[in-house]
Scaffold this active site. Structure first.
Site, PDB file in Angstrom:
ATOM      1  N   ASP A  22       0.851  -1.184   0.000  1.00 31.80           N
ATOM      2  CA  ASP A  22       0.000   0.000   0.000  1.00 31.80           C
ATOM      3  C   ASP A  22       0.890   1.238   0.000  1.00 31.80           C
ATOM      4  OD1 ASP A  22      -2.088  -1.764   0.298  1.00 31.80           O
ATOM      5  OD2 ASP A  22      -2.942  -0.772   2.061  1.00 31.80           O
ATOM      6  N   HIS A  43       4.663  -7.424  -0.031  1.00 28.17           N
ATOM      7  CA  HIS A  43       4.297  -8.689  -0.664  1.00 28.17           C
ATOM      8  C   HIS A  43       5.003  -8.864  -2.012  1.00 28.17           C
ATOM      9  CE1 HIS A  43       0.769  -9.633   2.056  1.00 28.17           C
ATOM     10  NE2 HIS A  43       1.081  -8.398   2.402  1.00 28.17           N
ATOM     11  N   SER A  61       8.153   3.608   4.933  1.00 31.27           N
ATOM     12  CA  SER A  61       9.386   3.537   4.169  1.00 31.27           C
ATOM     13  C   SER A  61       9.083   3.376   2.695  1.00 31.27           C
ATOM     14  CB  SER A  61      10.295   2.422   4.682  1.00 31.27           C
ATOM     15  OG  SER A  61      11.624   2.658   4.280  1.00 31.27           O
TER      16      SER A  61
END
Length: 288
Positions: free
Chosen positions: A88, A144, A247
């Site tokens: 995200d 992911h 980050s």
């Protein structure tokens, strides 16, 4: 140079991050609940999609920040050749790698060799493709797999911990190659690819599913690990790691058929959405 950037050159990056590490993992209920509530309010965090919706149920601020989502909250692409968004956040930059360099921000570029800490490892990506996703404090902080792949090697590279917020990325030369980072090399069905987890100011940790906590400790020299033959294979969309605090994730794809869709800087993205395809001809690339 704006003051917010100039002061970062003087700050004790690692000391500040260690203090955040302690604060984020403190389990004293009044403290951790205060931190969680303030972040939820300040950044309008949507806990309705979290596996645990009660903000006070998390044992620490770190547990809240790396919270899991409800099953199905991030559908994966159905097309076999689709490239899934690894996290995200917002698109920082995306497009073609030109002469072995990626765009960091308008007017700023960084060499792939320096980013990966290895000239030979960078060679397959000299004319490839890249995408950079910035995670803010409001985002889901697990990372992911963009494609299915087998883990080949990792390299923990020492560095500073400048903020990776847009204002710093635009102002600090070669920021992504200067910050502490974990470079993850994978072998996929269509060739190699790399996922780089870039540390940042006040990021108190980087973890992976295959090795647990990777940062801290902070590196004093590059530390590589060979994972070939250990059977660590992750499917597209599988969790590979997580950040404690916001980050940046950078994905590199080699010279070949991989192309992005219509991506523009600052575009919101969610983990699992289709960013491109490993066979389609490019439609557009981000304006550098």
């Amino acid at each position: 140079m704006r003051a917010a950037v100039a002061v970062q050159y003087l700050l004790p990056h690692r000391l500040l991050s260690r203090l955040v590490l302690w604060a984020a993992r403190c389990r004293w209920r009044p403290w951790k609940n205060l931190l969680i509530r303030r972040v939820v309010a300040a950044y309008e965090v949507d806990l309705g999609e979290a596996a645990v919706e009660d903000a006070t149920a998390y044992p620490s601020f770190a547990a809240f920040f790396t919270r899991a989502l409800k099953p199905g909250a991030r559908p994966l692409p159905t097309a076999a050749q689709a490239i899934a968004c690894p996290a995200d956040g917002r698109i920082s930059q995306a497009g073609a790698i030109s002469a072995g360099r990626i765009v960091q921000a308008k007017g700023q570029a960084v060499s792939v060799a320096e980013l990966l800490g290895d000239e030979a490892a960078a060679a397959p990506y000299a004319q490839g493709q890249f995408v950079t996703v910035y995670l803010s404090p409001r985002d889901y902080h697990r990372v992911h797999m963009p494609l299915a792949g087998e883990l080949v090697e990792t390299l923990h590279i020492p560095g500073r911990l400048f903020s990776v917020a847009p204002f710093a990325v635009e102002a600090v030369p070669r920021l992504f190659a200067r910050n502490e980072r974990l470079v993850c090399h994978f072998r996929g069905a269509d060739g190699p690819f790399v996922v780089v987890l870039v540390g940042a100011m006040l990021v108190s940790g980087i973890e992976t599913v295959w090795s647990g906590v990777e940062v801290p400790p902070y590196a004093s020299r590059p530390n590589g690990r060979d994972w070939q033959g250990q059977g660590i294979r992750l499917e597209r969309g599988a969790e590979l790691g997580r950040f404690n605090m916001g980050s940046t994730v950078i994905v590199l794809l080699p010279t070949g058929p991989a192309r992005w869709g219509d991506l523009v800087p600052d575009q919101p993205v969610r983990m699992g959405q289709t960013l491109g395809n490993v066979t389609d001809v490019a439609k557009t690339s981000v304006d550098s």
